[in-house]
Design a protein around this motif. Sequence first.
Motif, PDB file in Angstrom:
ATOM      1  N   LEU A  32       0.819  -1.201   0.000  1.00 32.94           N
ATOM      2  CA  LEU A  32       0.000   0.000   0.000  1.00 32.94           C
ATOM      3  C   LEU A  32       0.857   1.257   0.000  1.00 32.94           C
ATOM      4  N   ALA A  33       2.001   1.211   0.691  1.00 35.54           N
ATOM      5  CA  ALA A  33       2.862   2.390   0.790  1.00 35.54           C
ATOM      6  C   ALA A  33       3.625   2.674  -0.493  1.00 35.54           C
ATOM      7  N   THR A  34       3.791   1.679  -1.362  1.00 36.64           N
ATOM      8  CA  THR A  34       4.559   1.870  -2.590  1.00 36.64           C
ATOM      9  C   THR A  34       3.687   1.922  -3.835  1.00 36.64           C
ATOM     10  N   ARG A  35       2.409   1.664  -3.702  1.00 34.53           N
ATOM     11  CA  ARG A  35       1.506   1.646  -4.855  1.00 34.53           C
ATOM     12  C   ARG A  35       1.207   3.075  -5.310  1.00 34.53           C
ATOM     13  N   GLN A  36       1.505   3.363  -6.566  1.00 29.81           N
ATOM     14  CA  GLN A  36       1.305   4.709  -7.098  1.00 29.81           C
ATOM     15  C   GLN A  36      -0.088   4.851  -7.716  1.00 29.81           C
ATOM     16  N   PHE A  43      -3.072  14.451  -2.779  1.00 33.92           N
ATOM     17  CA  PHE A  43      -4.444  14.408  -2.250  1.00 33.92           C
ATOM     18  C   PHE A  43      -4.470  15.049  -0.867  1.00 33.92           C
ATOM     19  N   PRO A  44      -5.372  15.982  -0.590  1.00 30.15           N
ATOM     20  CA  PRO A  44      -5.358  16.712   0.696  1.00 30.15           C
ATOM     21  C   PRO A  44      -5.723  15.799   1.865  1.00 30.15           C
ATOM     22  N   PRO A  45      -5.253  16.123   3.057  1.00 22.71           N
ATOM     23  CA  PRO A  45      -5.546  15.294   4.234  1.00 22.71           C
ATOM     24  C   PRO A  45      -6.953  15.527   4.770  1.00 22.71           C
ATOM     25  N   PHE A  46      -7.299  14.705   5.771  1.00 22.19           N
ATOM     26  CA  PHE A  46      -8.569  14.788   6.499  1.00 22.19           C
ATOM     27  C   PHE A  46      -9.763  14.534   5.582  1.00 22.19           C
ATOM     28  N   SER A  47      -9.592  13.617   4.668  1.00 18.21           N
ATOM     29  CA  SER A  47     -10.678  13.232   3.773  1.00 18.21           C
ATOM     30  C   SER A  47     -10.660  11.713   3.614  1.00 18.21           C
ATOM     31  N   LEU A  48     -11.839  11.111   3.660  1.00 10.42           N
ATOM     32  CA  LEU A  48     -11.959   9.655   3.523  1.00 10.42           C
ATOM     33  C   LEU A  48     -12.489   9.255   2.151  1.00 10.42           C
ATOM     34  N   ASP A  49     -12.436  10.152   1.173  1.00 10.63           N
ATOM     35  CA  ASP A  49     -12.951   9.842  -0.154  1.00 10.63           C
ATOM     36  C   ASP A  49     -12.197   8.689  -0.805  1.00 10.63           C
ATOM     37  N   ARG A  50     -10.933   8.536  -0.490  1.00  8.97           N
ATOM     38  CA  ARG A  50     -10.120   7.463  -1.064  1.00  8.97           C
ATOM     39  C   ARG A  50      -9.779   6.385  -0.041  1.00  8.97           C
ATOM     40  N   GLY A  51     -10.449   6.357   1.103  1.00 10.65           N
ATOM     41  CA  GLY A  51     -10.207   5.331   2.107  1.00 10.65           C
ATOM     42  C   GLY A  51      -9.405   5.842   3.282  1.00 10.65           C
ATOM     43  N   TRP A  52      -9.314   4.994   4.302  1.00  5.18           N
ATOM     44  CA  TRP A  52      -8.659   5.375   5.547  1.00  5.18           C
ATOM     45  C   TRP A  52      -7.170   5.671   5.362  1.00  5.18           C
ATOM     46  N   ALA A  53      -6.532   5.031   4.383  1.00  3.88           N
ATOM     47  CA  ALA A  53      -5.096   5.214   4.207  1.00  3.88           C
ATOM     48  C   ALA A  53      -4.754   6.642   3.800  1.00  3.88           C
ATOM     49  N   PHE A  54      -5.718   7.381   3.229  1.00  3.11           N
ATOM     50  CA  PHE A  54      -5.467   8.746   2.770  1.00  3.11           C
ATOM     51  C   PHE A  54      -5.954   9.785   3.768  1.00  3.11           C
ATOM     52  N   ILE A  55      -6.158   9.393   5.024  1.00  8.28           N
ATOM     53  CA  ILE A  55      -6.636  10.339   6.027  1.00  8.28           C
ATOM     54  C   ILE A  55      -5.610  11.461   6.247  1.00  8.28           C
ATOM     55  N   LEU A  56      -4.329  11.159   6.022  1.00  6.88           N
ATOM     56  CA  LEU A  56      -3.279  12.182   6.145  1.00  6.88           C
ATOM     57  C   LEU A  56      -2.860  12.725   4.786  1.00  6.88           C
ATOM     58  N   GLY A  57      -3.588  12.380   3.758  1.00  6.52           N
ATOM     59  CA  GLY A  57      -3.301  12.879   2.426  1.00  6.52           C
ATOM     60  C   GLY A  57      -2.466  11.913   1.614  1.00  6.52           C
ATOM     61  N   GLY A  58      -2.171  12.324   0.377  1.00  7.40           N
ATOM     62  CA  GLY A  58      -1.334  11.538  -0.523  1.00  7.40           C
ATOM     63  C   GLY A  58      -0.109  12.325  -0.937  1.00  7.40           C
ATOM     64  N   ASP A  59       0.938  11.611  -1.377  1.00  8.26           N
ATOM     65  CA  ASP A  59       2.164  12.307  -1.760  1.00  8.26           C
ATOM     66  C   ASP A  59       2.146  12.668  -3.238  1.00  8.26           C
ATOM     67  N   SER A  60       3.293  13.062  -3.767  1.00  5.76           N
ATOM     68  CA  SER A  60       3.367  13.554  -5.147  1.00  5.76           C
ATOM     69  C   SER A  60       3.130  12.468  -6.182  1.00  5.76           C
ATOM     70  N   LEU A  61       3.166  11.200  -5.784  1.00  4.94           N
ATOM     71  CA  LEU A  61       2.900  10.092  -6.696  1.00  4.94           C
ATOM     72  C   LEU A  61       1.602   9.364  -6.334  1.00  4.94           C
ATOM     73  N   GLY A  62       0.803   9.962  -5.469  1.00  6.20           N
ATOM     74  CA  GLY A  62      -0.483   9.385  -5.119  1.00  6.20           C
ATOM     75  C   GLY A  62      -0.407   8.255  -4.118  1.00  6.20           C
ATOM     76  N   ARG A  63       0.682   8.143  -3.390  1.00  6.47           N
ATOM     77  CA  ARG A  63       0.811   7.110  -2.361  1.00  6.47           C
ATOM     78  C   ARG A  63       0.317   7.654  -1.026  1.00  6.47           C
ATOM     79  N   PRO A  64      -0.395   6.843  -0.232  1.00  8.99           N
ATOM     80  CA  PRO A  64      -0.974   7.337   1.029  1.00  8.99           C
ATOM     81  C   PRO A  64       0.104   7.695   2.049  1.00  8.99           C
TER      82      PRO A  64
END
Length: 285
Positions: A32-36, A43-64
């Motif tokens: 999950l940590a390496t999947r782009q 992706f901005p933090p504090f949003s569950l639109d993409r699941g719990w792993a993205f609660i703190l946002g996503g990085d520049s390659l879309g990784r949680p």
Amino acid sequence: MLWRDKLAFVSALVLLLIILCALLGPTLLDDLATRQNLRGRNFPPFSLDRGWAFILGGDSLGRPMLARLIVAANSTILIAAGTVLSAMIVGAGLGLVAGYMGKNISQAIMRLADVIMSFPSLLLAVVVLYVLGPSIPNMILVLAITRIPIYLRTTRAEVLEVRERMFVQAAIVMGAGHWRIILKHILPVVAPTLVTIATLDFAFVMLAESSLSFLGIGVQPPDITWGLMVSQGRPYLNTAWWLAFWPGLMIVITALALNLLSNWMRVALDPAQRWRLEARKTKNV
């Protein structure tokens, strides 16, 4: 005694949680940590639109970010623990010999410590990592070398005082060998001081590793540490602040927890000061 000191107790819980993440994170979340996912870039933090792993946002390659923080804890704790353990074993061993044996041996060992301390630790790390190449084993090696004099000098100073005590003199009179006296009689007295220093040094090594990774000569992808995440998030501070904020916050929290816990350990492991914690217990009862 730990329960009565609330700050130390909370610090211990925080460190325990971080250690569990470091041990279990790569096994449970590595994929999950390496999947782009380029659709989830920054992706901005504090949003569950993409699941719990993205609660703190996503990085520049879309990784949680949450998964990457948990996985990065493994490398960060591994480097800090390996460095502190290696430096403590070598430094304490040399310090025991320097403090107990004759003057010539002591002088030779102390000159070695002076040579190591004559080089700025960060500059020495930069040069060695540039020559050997950035990797986790090389990082542990160079940081351990720079920390050896701390344990060596502290252990030697403690041994010089302990070896004059009556129980050591009694062991000498009874014919005990040098190594038996060092390992059985002197080391147990010195060990609490070394443990306290190691706890403080753990935080220092974490910050040093983060500095080297931030400069680009530390751990390199696909390995990841909190310091490397801060470095990777620096170009996005104006547009995606969370890329550097969360790993930086983890470094601060871990270092603060280690410092608070070391203050408690300094009192708890010292028989001359332990009465302060015991007095709190009596007062509460």
